[in-house]
Design a protein around this motif. Structure first.
Motif, mmCIF file in Angstrom:
data_model
loop_
_atom_site.group_PDB
_atom_site.id
_atom_site.type_symbol
_atom_site.label_atom_id
_atom_site.label_comp_id
_atom_site.label_asym_id
_atom_site.label_seq_id
_atom_site.Cartn_x
_atom_site.Cartn_y
_atom_site.Cartn_z
ATOM 1 N N GLN A 84 0.839 -1.215 0.000
ATOM 2 C CA GLN A 84 0.000 0.000 0.000
ATOM 3 C C GLN A 84 0.870 1.259 0.000
ATOM 4 N N GLN A 85 1.963 1.199 0.740
ATOM 5 C CA GLN A 85 2.881 2.347 0.812
ATOM 6 C C GLN A 85 3.458 2.661 -0.581
ATOM 7 N N VAL A 86 3.835 1.621 -1.308
ATOM 8 C CA VAL A 86 4.384 1.830 -2.654
ATOM 9 C C VAL A 86 3.306 2.372 -3.598
ATOM 10 N N ILE A 87 2.104 1.841 -3.481
ATOM 11 C CA ILE A 87 0.993 2.325 -4.313
ATOM 12 C C ILE A 87 0.771 3.811 -4.052
ATOM 13 N N ASP A 88 0.725 4.188 -2.772
ATOM 14 C CA ASP A 88 0.473 5.598 -2.418
ATOM 15 C C ASP A 88 1.578 6.494 -2.973
ATOM 16 N N LYS A 89 2.775 5.953 -3.054
ATOM 17 C CA LYS A 89 3.909 6.731 -3.567
ATOM 18 C C LYS A 89 3.879 6.820 -5.093
ATOM 19 N N ARG A 90 3.470 5.751 -5.752
ATOM 20 C CA ARG A 90 3.679 5.665 -7.198
ATOM 21 C C ARG A 90 2.432 5.849 -8.060
ATOM 22 N N CYS A 91 1.246 5.641 -7.511
ATOM 23 C CA CYS A 91 0.041 5.691 -8.361
ATOM 24 C C CYS A 91 -0.634 7.054 -8.348
ATOM 25 N N PHE A 92 -1.409 7.324 -9.382
ATOM 26 C CA PHE A 92 -2.283 8.487 -9.386
ATOM 27 C C PHE A 92 -3.248 8.359 -8.204
ATOM 28 N N LYS A 93 -3.517 9.474 -7.553
ATOM 29 C CA LYS A 93 -4.311 9.467 -6.326
ATOM 30 C C LYS A 93 -5.711 8.867 -6.539
ATOM 31 N N THR A 94 -6.407 9.320 -7.577
ATOM 32 C CA THR A 94 -7.773 8.816 -7.827
ATOM 33 C C THR A 94 -7.769 7.294 -7.967
ATOM 34 N N MET A 95 -6.816 6.793 -8.735
ATOM 35 C CA MET A 95 -6.776 5.350 -8.986
ATOM 36 C C MET A 95 -6.393 4.603 -7.716
ATOM 37 N N ALA A 96 -5.410 5.124 -6.971
ATOM 38 C CA ALA A 96 -4.969 4.463 -5.736
ATOM 39 C C ALA A 96 -6.123 4.414 -4.739
ATOM 40 N N GLU A 97 -6.852 5.508 -4.632
ATOM 41 C CA GLU A 97 -7.933 5.578 -3.639
ATOM 42 C C GLU A 97 -9.129 4.709 -4.016
#
Lengths: 315, 315
Positions: free
Chosen positions: A275-288
């Motif tokens: 989850q930490q890597v996703i929050d760092k690397r993904c677009f916010k809308t898509m991550a959320e």
């Protein structure tokens, strides 16, 4: 009325077979040893015997069965029903679908075990109710499956979602497939164990040296106990797993990512890092909008997935 | 009979509109300046005017039109028909679909320009006749779209195929999105130009120093003329593009990858390098079954794609 389906989970050591209603409720189940060394026809006959057993045990006539689903290790061709080859089964370019269709006069669907697990999670597991989901299995290797627009996605040669073989570190370690820096080469259970062994064989101070044999299990265990080297290995490998998952989010924009397989059993440490890597690397809308969760089906995931395959394909 | 569709290509400088039959044959076409500075309602009215013009020029009544397709820069929400924001258009959280549906009483479909280009290539361009294809556009940025099982794939928040933002070099250069080592940060036209400029500003010997301004165009040009530094930059950036394409093959197992956008215009040097990386990194079956080709639609790709969107969505 055809209100039942049969699922078959083909494995190197055992064959599991279950008959279920169209909601995935298992009526009867049967498990027999594979005895792969006996060759293809004896194993096929054992599969047929297992199907007959669950029908008899469930007191259900074959006329009431809508479809049969089979999950098998690959590579295989889901379109033609041919198992091309597998390391632990006797089938080589073997049409597993045709003899079963001829025997039972029911549509038979074949798919590889990662797709079958994805379908199982989609229909009856953690991803129930989603329209778009990606399944990762992280154990000896890294595999996957995807359901897009409510349907399993297989691609042109039935090899879609070879997610373990996307390159995440262009000059990284050699993967079993021959490529450098595949996700599988840096984030699988095998990769974690290998880095543990390298540490043991080096001069670095690590409690991993207390073990005769080091697999990912020991590395996770010593990391949890505070061993700095193990923590570093786990963190590095899970960082790559996180990159693989983040890449899947950028590509599929899915509602959910389900992670199963042995490595996922380590639990919170895996999901927190990913989850930490996703929050760092993904677009916010898509991550959320994308939940990342552990697989919901337990030890029967294989056979439940095969049941789900039969239901989904015969819809 | 509703035998026609209308496609609208919304751009920062011009709006193109075409009426076509259901085979994509354009009957009449109209292009007007966007004049974005005038604001959302005047631009909307100019779109409406352009639709009326192509109807009149084609001598076609609106009753004969099955659907309208709109391609627009994003981010946007294809499901709700809302353009969220775009750098060069006056629309902010603007519902572009509803006023057009109310005006013309015809279903209106909106999608982002990368998806629209993918659909255009799928229906009328290089990927005609395929069932599964992935489209890459490589220019200022890197974007993409995918057709899976014969349908465009949009994902959960209409952001699927943000293929420019998969990580291909975990500790690579910072991307405009904030992440490190995105495909876009290492393989876009912008990335190539930036590395050219860095060379000019350094002590390295390169013929790029003969230019006042260095973009990817000059780097490709000097590489073709034999400049070692330019060759190195092109080779490195195209290697990452190849990794991005190879990852898409591992994930989608598609029949075809279509590459469009400014960088693809450099031709053979691009496609040769990408193919070389695929051959190195992909499973043989998947690599061999997937053709990698340049985009087939020319300057009218945007409006033809919008026509294709209207046809595909109203099927």
């Amino acid at each position: 009325m055809k209100n039942y389906v049969i699922g078959i989970d083909l494995g190197g050591t055992k064959i599991s077979c279950a008959i279920s209603d169209l909601e995935g409720q298992v009526i009867s189940q049967n498990t027999v040893p594979t005895n792969a060394h006996e060759g293809d026809v004896p194993v096929l006959n054992r599969i047929i015997g297992s199907v007959e057993t669950v029908l008899r045990d469930g007191n259900i006539s074959i006329d009431m069965v809508k479809a049969i689903g089979i999950g098998s290790p690959g590579p295989l061709d889901a379109k033609t029903g041919i198992i091309i080859t597998t390391p632990n089964l006797p089938f080589k370019n073997f049409d597993i679908v045709k003899p079963l269709e001829e025997k039972f006069n029911v549509p038979v669907y074949l798919d590889n075990d990662a797709n079958v697990a994805a379908i199982g999670e989609f229909m009856f597991g953690a991803a129930k109710g989603t329209e778009n989901m990606v399944y990762f299995t992280v154990s000896t290797g890294v595999g996957g499956g995807a359901v897009v627009n409510g349907k399993v996605y297989r691609g042109n040669t039935s090899n879609a979602l070879e997610i373990g073989h996307i390159t995440v570190l262009p000059d990284g370690p050699r993967c079993g497939c021959g490529n450098l820096g595949c996700l599988e080469a840096v984030a699988s259970g095998t990769a974690i164990g290998k880095r543990g062994k390298e540490a043991v064989e080096s001069k670095v101070e690590t409690t991993l040296k207390n073990y005769e044999n080091v697999t990912s299990y020991e590395v996770f265990k010593e990391a949890a106990a505070g061993d700095a080297v193990s923590i570093e290995i786990i963190d590095s490998c899970l960082n790559y797993l996180g990159i693989g998952v983040a890449n899947a989010i950028a590509i599929f924009d899915p509602e959910m990512i389900v992670i199963g397989g042995g490595v996922s059993k380590a639990g919170k440490v895996v999901f927190d890092k990913v989850q930490q890597v996703i929050d760092k690397r993904c677009f916010k809308t898509m991550a959320e909008s994308c939940k990342v969760v552990p697989a919901g089906l337990g030890t029967d995931a294989g056979v439940i997935g095969a049941v789900a395959l039969a239901i989904l394909e015969s819809k």
